[in-house]
Scaffold this motif. Sequence first.
Motif, mmCIF file in Angstrom:
data_model
loop_
_atom_site.group_PDB
_atom_site.id
_atom_site.type_symbol
_atom_site.label_atom_id
_atom_site.label_comp_id
_atom_site.label_asym_id
_atom_site.label_seq_id
_atom_site.Cartn_x
_atom_site.Cartn_y
_atom_site.Cartn_z
ATOM 1 N N GLU A 217 0.828 -1.206 0.000
ATOM 2 C CA GLU A 217 0.000 0.000 0.000
ATOM 3 C C GLU A 217 0.863 1.259 0.000
ATOM 4 O OE1 GLU A 217 -3.512 2.066 2.771
ATOM 5 O OE2 GLU A 217 -2.851 -0.001 3.126
ATOM 6 N N TYR A 220 2.265 1.802 -3.448
ATOM 7 C CA TYR A 220 1.204 2.280 -4.344
ATOM 8 C C TYR A 220 0.918 3.762 -4.132
ATOM 9 C CZ TYR A 220 -3.520 2.960 -6.129
ATOM 10 O OH TYR A 220 -4.628 3.451 -6.776
ATOM 11 N N VAL A 253 -2.247 -1.476 -13.566
ATOM 12 C CA VAL A 253 -2.350 -1.478 -12.103
ATOM 13 C C VAL A 253 -3.803 -1.773 -11.769
ATOM 14 C CG1 VAL A 253 -2.086 -0.160 -9.976
ATOM 15 C CG2 VAL A 253 -0.467 0.181 -11.845
#
Length: 385
Positions: A217, A220, A253
Amino acid sequence: MRTNRLALPLSSLVVALLAACGQQQGGPGGHAGGPPPVSVAPATQRVIQEFDEFTARLEAPDTVDVRSRVAGTIEAVRFTEGEFVRKGQLLFTIDSRAFRAEVARAEAQVAALKTQAELARADLGRSEKLVSVNAVSQQEVDQLRATLRSAEANQKAAEAALVQARLNVEYANVTAPVSGRTSRANVTPGNLVGVGDAVLTTLVSSDRVYAYFDASEATYLKYMRAAKPSTAVVQMGLSNEQGYPHAGKLDFVDNRLNPATASIRARAVFDNKSGQFTPGLYARVKLGGSDSYTGVVVPDRAITTDQTHKVILIVGANNIVQPRPVTPGALIDGMRVVDGVKPGELVIVDGLLRAFPGAPVTPQVLKVDDKGMPLPAAPAPAASK
């Protein structure tokens, strides 16, 4: 007063003991009668490009299970197992005699119904001329029109059946739906196959390859802030390769994070026209994590910990060891980006256990490569007898 004159500060006592130990050491660990030797290297300023590393799995863009679209007996296998085939290339042939017979029957039915439709059209034409002189009734004309429409509909149905029969003859030749490399033939000649009930072989495309990996996370969010996930530089290396010799690009993605793993699936695409990548292999992927910037790097092994702080030891004026708190950054090729060190300052990289803050040392300056990594010192010449 007498007690105060005999007392020495603890730090002075430690330095005195260290100096005494250094004078007693005459082997490779120290210089007789001098400060202990250490290896130092200058902090290097260079252009930094940060990367994030992931473990990936290679997959083919197209994976197709080849199945039969008609039922029949396999006559022949028309390819060599494991070879590369082009789209439309013949793979299997199925006995098509029954399908060709059905084509002949459908063609005859189409011809018969076409004749019926032509007759109904002629009858209607004559009746429409006679109705103006009241030679036939309007009811008879309406019946003939209905007969013509029914004949035309039957003809279209027969033509559709003919198209299906011809397709079955075509489907009896099983061809490659995509270009790629074949697996083994799962069905051999003489076996009866149904419609889609068995995988005849499997095709995987080989001109490109996908590398799927999972990013955390935090990673990202970092790329989302940079607003450039689709333009990120991607490099890849296989398990038997050094470094990351293959370049590709990030092209996908996922639209959501996996809440169970707090990660998101991403994909990079690489050219595979040479066929060196096989789907299913593991690979190492390196993803460009930031724009390039100028920073100072030191060997990662030079960084030590002082309670809760990261510290490096600098050889300053008069060869005195100076501790320097630093903020470590990215690790690139064994070099750590640090904040708090100036380019050119001499950093102790070897002999840290012999260096004490505030104590003198005998520095040996090592040469560095183009990345700033210290090169091993040349061996000392053998002592003559």
